[in-house]
Design a protein around this motif. Sequence first.
Motif, PDB file in Angstrom:
ATOM      1  N   GLY A 164      13.040 -12.587  -1.747  1.00 60.87           N
ATOM      2  CA  GLY A 164      13.008 -11.434  -0.856  1.00 60.87           C
ATOM      3  C   GLY A 164      11.865 -10.474  -1.050  1.00 60.87           C
ATOM      4  O   GLY A 164      11.758  -9.495  -0.310  1.00 60.87           O
ATOM      5  N   ALA A 165      10.983 -10.700  -2.027  1.00 60.78           N
ATOM      6  CA  ALA A 165       9.861  -9.780  -2.245  1.00 60.78           C
ATOM      7  C   ALA A 165       8.795  -9.970  -1.174  1.00 60.78           C
ATOM      8  O   ALA A 165       8.597 -11.074  -0.663  1.00 60.78           O
ATOM      9  CB  ALA A 165       9.249 -10.003  -3.628  1.00 60.78           C
ATOM     10  N   LEU A 166       8.102  -8.889  -0.845  1.00 65.07           N
ATOM     11  CA  LEU A 166       6.909  -8.943  -0.012  1.00 65.07           C
ATOM     12  C   LEU A 166       5.696  -8.826  -0.920  1.00 65.07           C
ATOM     13  O   LEU A 166       5.783  -8.288  -2.030  1.00 65.07           O
ATOM     14  CB  LEU A 166       6.922  -7.818   1.023  1.00 65.07           C
ATOM     15  CG  LEU A 166       8.090  -7.854   2.027  1.00 65.07           C
ATOM     16  CD1 LEU A 166       8.146  -6.565   2.822  1.00 65.07           C
ATOM     17  CD2 LEU A 166       7.975  -9.048   2.950  1.00 65.07           C
ATOM     18  N   ILE A 167       4.549  -9.315  -0.450  1.00 64.87           N
ATOM     19  CA  ILE A 167       3.345  -9.341  -1.273  1.00 64.87           C
ATOM     20  C   ILE A 167       2.251  -8.505  -0.611  1.00 64.87           C
ATOM     21  O   ILE A 167       2.075  -8.540   0.606  1.00 64.87           O
ATOM     22  CB  ILE A 167       2.839 -10.790  -1.476  1.00 64.87           C
ATOM     23  CG1 ILE A 167       3.957 -11.669  -2.051  1.00 64.87           C
ATOM     24  CG2 ILE A 167       1.611 -10.809  -2.378  1.00 64.87           C
ATOM     25  CD1 ILE A 167       4.489 -11.211  -3.390  1.00 64.87           C
ATOM     26  N   ALA A 168       1.525  -7.748  -1.425  1.00 64.23           N
ATOM     27  CA  ALA A 168       0.371  -6.975  -0.968  1.00 64.23           C
ATOM     28  C   ALA A 168      -0.832  -7.329  -1.826  1.00 64.23           C
ATOM     29  O   ALA A 168      -0.685  -7.664  -3.007  1.00 64.23           O
ATOM     30  CB  ALA A 168       0.651  -5.476  -1.064  1.00 64.23           C
ATOM     31  N   VAL A 169      -2.007  -7.269  -1.224  1.00 64.86           N
ATOM     32  CA  VAL A 169      -3.253  -7.397  -1.984  1.00 64.86           C
ATOM     33  C   VAL A 169      -3.874  -6.012  -2.054  1.00 64.86           C
ATOM     34  O   VAL A 169      -4.089  -5.355  -1.033  1.00 64.86           O
ATOM     35  CB  VAL A 169      -4.221  -8.398  -1.329  1.00 64.86           C
ATOM     36  CG1 VAL A 169      -5.578  -8.336  -2.003  1.00 64.86           C
ATOM     37  CG2 VAL A 169      -3.667  -9.808  -1.429  1.00 64.86           C
ATOM     38  N   ASP A 170      -4.157  -5.573  -3.264  1.00 67.36           N
ATOM     39  CA  ASP A 170      -4.650  -4.220  -3.505  1.00 67.36           C
ATOM     40  C   ASP A 170      -6.172  -4.181  -3.468  1.00 67.36           C
ATOM     41  O   ASP A 170      -6.844  -5.196  -3.700  1.00 67.36           O
ATOM     42  CB  ASP A 170      -4.148  -3.763  -4.882  1.00 67.36           C
ATOM     43  CG  ASP A 170      -4.058  -2.250  -4.986  1.00 67.36           C
ATOM     44  OD1 ASP A 170      -4.271  -1.585  -3.963  1.00 67.36           O
ATOM     45  OD2 ASP A 170      -3.774  -1.758  -6.082  1.00 67.36           O
ATOM     46  N   ASP A 171      -6.706  -2.998  -3.174  1.00 64.59           N
ATOM     47  CA  ASP A 171      -8.145  -2.721  -3.291  1.00 64.59           C
ATOM     48  C   ASP A 171      -9.019  -3.644  -2.451  1.00 64.59           C
ATOM     49  O   ASP A 171     -10.113  -4.032  -2.861  1.00 64.59           O
ATOM     50  CB  ASP A 171      -8.599  -2.828  -4.758  1.00 64.59           C
ATOM     51  CG  ASP A 171      -7.798  -1.944  -5.680  1.00 64.59           C
ATOM     52  OD1 ASP A 171      -7.400  -0.853  -5.237  1.00 64.59           O
ATOM     53  OD2 ASP A 171      -7.559  -2.346  -6.833  1.00 64.59           O
ATOM     54  N   VAL A 172      -8.561  -4.027  -1.253  1.00 65.43           N
ATOM     55  CA  VAL A 172      -9.381  -4.894  -0.396  1.00 65.43           C
ATOM     56  C   VAL A 172     -10.619  -4.120   0.037  1.00 65.43           C
ATOM     57  O   VAL A 172     -10.528  -3.007   0.555  1.00 65.43           O
ATOM     58  CB  VAL A 172      -8.573  -5.367   0.823  1.00 65.43           C
ATOM     59  CG1 VAL A 172      -9.470  -6.140   1.788  1.00 65.43           C
ATOM     60  CG2 VAL A 172      -7.410  -6.228   0.374  1.00 65.43           C
ATOM     61  N   GLY A 173     -11.760  -4.714  -0.184  1.00 66.19           N
ATOM     62  CA  GLY A 173     -13.029  -4.055   0.125  1.00 66.19           C
ATOM     63  C   GLY A 173     -13.728  -3.544  -1.099  1.00 66.19           C
ATOM     64  O   GLY A 173     -14.799  -2.939  -0.995  1.00 66.19           O
ATOM     65  N   ALA A 174     -13.148  -3.792  -2.302  1.00 66.11           N
ATOM     66  CA  ALA A 174     -13.784  -3.345  -3.541  1.00 66.11           C
ATOM     67  C   ALA A 174     -13.385  -4.289  -4.661  1.00 66.11           C
ATOM     68  O   ALA A 174     -12.377  -4.989  -4.576  1.00 66.11           O
ATOM     69  CB  ALA A 174     -13.362  -1.919  -3.893  1.00 66.11           C
ATOM     70  N   GLY A 175     -14.160  -4.327  -5.698  1.00 61.98           N
ATOM     71  CA  GLY A 175     -13.823  -5.102  -6.888  1.00 61.98           C
ATOM     72  C   GLY A 175     -13.679  -6.576  -6.586  1.00 61.98           C
ATOM     73  O   GLY A 175     -14.436  -7.172  -5.834  1.00 61.98           O
TER      74      GLY A 175
END
Length: 637
Positions: A164-175
Motif C-alpha cells: 500500500g505504500a506510494l513512492i516519490a523521487v526526491d530532489d528531481v532536477g538536482a544531485g
Amino acid sequence: MTTPTGAVPTDVPTDTSMDTSMDTSMDTSMDVSALVDSLLAPGGIRAVFQPVVRVADGTVIGYEALARSTAVPMMSPAAWLEAAEGCGRRADVELACLAAAAAAGAPPGRGLIFLNTSPDVAADPRFGALCARLPRHVVEVTEHMAVEDYEPLLEALGALRSNGALIAVDDVGAGYASMAHVLQLSPSFIKIDRFLVSGLHLDPRRRALVEALQAFASATGALTVAEGVETPDELRALKEIGVDLAQGYLLARPADPWAVLSVQAAGVLVPRQRTAETQDPAVLEQALAGTATPAEACEVVSRHLARQGGLLPSVYLERGGVLRCLSRRGQWLVMDGMQPGAGIAGTAFSDGVEIHCPDVTTDARYRLAVPGVCAEIAVPLRARGAVVGVLNVDALAPLLPEHQDLVRRCATLLGARLEELHAEGAGGSVLHDLGRLAPVLAVAASPEDLCRAALAAVLDLTGFDSGALWTLDVGAGPVGGGTVTVAARRGPVADVLVGMPDAQVHQLRELVTDLTSCYSGGTDLSLAVPPMHTLRERGIRGVLVVPVRDGWNLTGVLTVVSTSSAYVAPESVDAIEALVLQAGSRLAALRRVAELSGVAAHVHQLLAPRAAGAPWGPGGRRLQGSRDVPPARPTPA
C-alpha cells in the motif's frame, strides 16, 4: 528534501542549520560514537512535520516528516547522518527517524505521511516492518550517492507498494535524481528540487523545466510536488503552470503535529469564493465542443479534472451491457468491461444515483486501482433521457464540496455532449481485426487447437510477447478452489505464467469475474496492485487478463504479458474481448462434441458384439443361419 527520513531541508534557510564549528570539534571516533549513541537513545530523535499542500485549492493532503536531534538541536541532520555513516550506523539512525515519525500517529483527514529514506535502507527488512505500522504513507527515495544496481531497490520498493505504500523521487532536477532515476523507479510523486523552484517566475529557463516535468508527470500518472516554496510569486507561477502540490516555508514551517496552511499562502491558493480557475464551465464547454467522438469527449473531461491535483478521474460508457473505460488519469489498473452493479462506479450506473464515499476503507464496494486513495465519487452520465455511463473520481485527499460540485458539472456537460454525438463510437478498426482473426478460431478442429489459436490472436492484437490460457472447473469455488489446467502457452516468458500456483490463477479469475478484461494502465506502477504484483516480481511490465466464458459461466482465464511494455492500446481491447468470447463459446461447443463422440463410442462398444453376427430376431432368436442357442423360455406356472 535532500536528507533521509525526517531530514531538514538543506536547500532553504533553516533555523537548525549546521554549526560549522561542530565539524572541527568532532575530531575523534569517540565523539562520533557518542553522537550516534545520543541519537539512538530513547527520545534522541523527535519528529516535526511540514504540510504538503494541493496548489489548486490550498488543501493539506499530507505532511513530510522531518527529524530533529534532541541532544544537538543546532546540528543539521545532514551532518549527523554523515557522522553515523562514518561509523557504519547510518541505517540504524534512519530507522530511528522513521520510528519517531510513526510515533506521531495518523495525520488529520486521513492525510499522507511523506518519509525519506536512502536506497540502501529501503532494502532493509526492518524498514518494511516499520512502514507496516504507519498510516497512509509515501516513501521518498533520496540519494547521497548514485544508485549502481537498481534491482535490489526495485525489489524492495515493489514489496512496499504491494503493501500500500506510494513512492516519490526526491530532489528531481538536482544531485543524483536524474530523469533516468525517475524512469527506473516510476514514482507516484515527482518532487521538484528547490533549485528549479527558486525564482522561476523571473527565469524562463527554470519555468520551462518545471513545465516539462509537469507534462511528464501528467502523462505518466504521477503528481508533482514543488519543494522549498518561499515567495508568493513563486507559488503563483506554480499555480499557473498547474503543479499539483507544494511545500516550503511560505506555506508552513516544520512544526509539531499538525501545522496548518499559512495565512500568506492561503491568500494565494484559496480563492475568496472557493472557485478554482479550472471550474469555469466555459473552459470545459469550449473544449468539449471541439470533440468529434465520445472517446475524445471523455478524454477532455479526464484532463480537465486531473488539473485539480490529487484527483484521479475515469470515464465509463455503457457498451454492449457493460461499462467500458474510455478515459482515465492516474489509475494503475484499468477495470474494463465492468458489470453494472460492480464496485462504486458500477453501482452508481445501475442505480442511476450519485455515490460519494468519503472513506473508501469503509465501503466494501471499493475496488483498488491505485494505492493511497482516500475518497471516491461516482456520478451517472445521462444522455437522451437515460443513464449512458458514469464519471468516477478517486481522490488522494478528502473531496471538498467544491470538488464534488466540479465533478457534477463535468458530468452534466459531458452528458450533453454525448447526446449531441449520439454516443457513436468508432468500430472500423475493431471490425477489421475481427475479420482478420475470427476465421482462424472458426476452423480450429479441437479444443487444444482452439486454445492455441485464441492465445496467438490476442498476442497478435496486443503486441505482447508471451501468454497462457488456463481452463477452470465451471463450478470452481472461491479463490484457491477448483482444478486449473494449462490449455495453451506461448512465448519466451510463458514459464513465468504456467509456473504460477493454482491459487494465484484463481486470484486472476476473481479479478475479472465481473469484468470483460483488466489490463495494465501504461506505466510500471500498473503491476504494483495485487494480484498483479507477483508478475512484476518476475520481470513482467505489462499484462492483459481476459475471462473465457461459455455464456456467463467463467470457464478459463487468458493472460498475455510483456517484458518491455506496460501499454495496452484501448482500441484493441474490444476486438480482443470479442475474439475471446467467440473462443469461449466455440470451446464449449467442441467439448460438447467431444463428450457426445465419447458417448457414441461407448454405445458402439456395447453393441459391437451383437453387430459381429447376424441380427437378433423376435423373441431373442437369431435370424435363420445363426447357430446361437435361443434364450430359455420361462417355465409356465
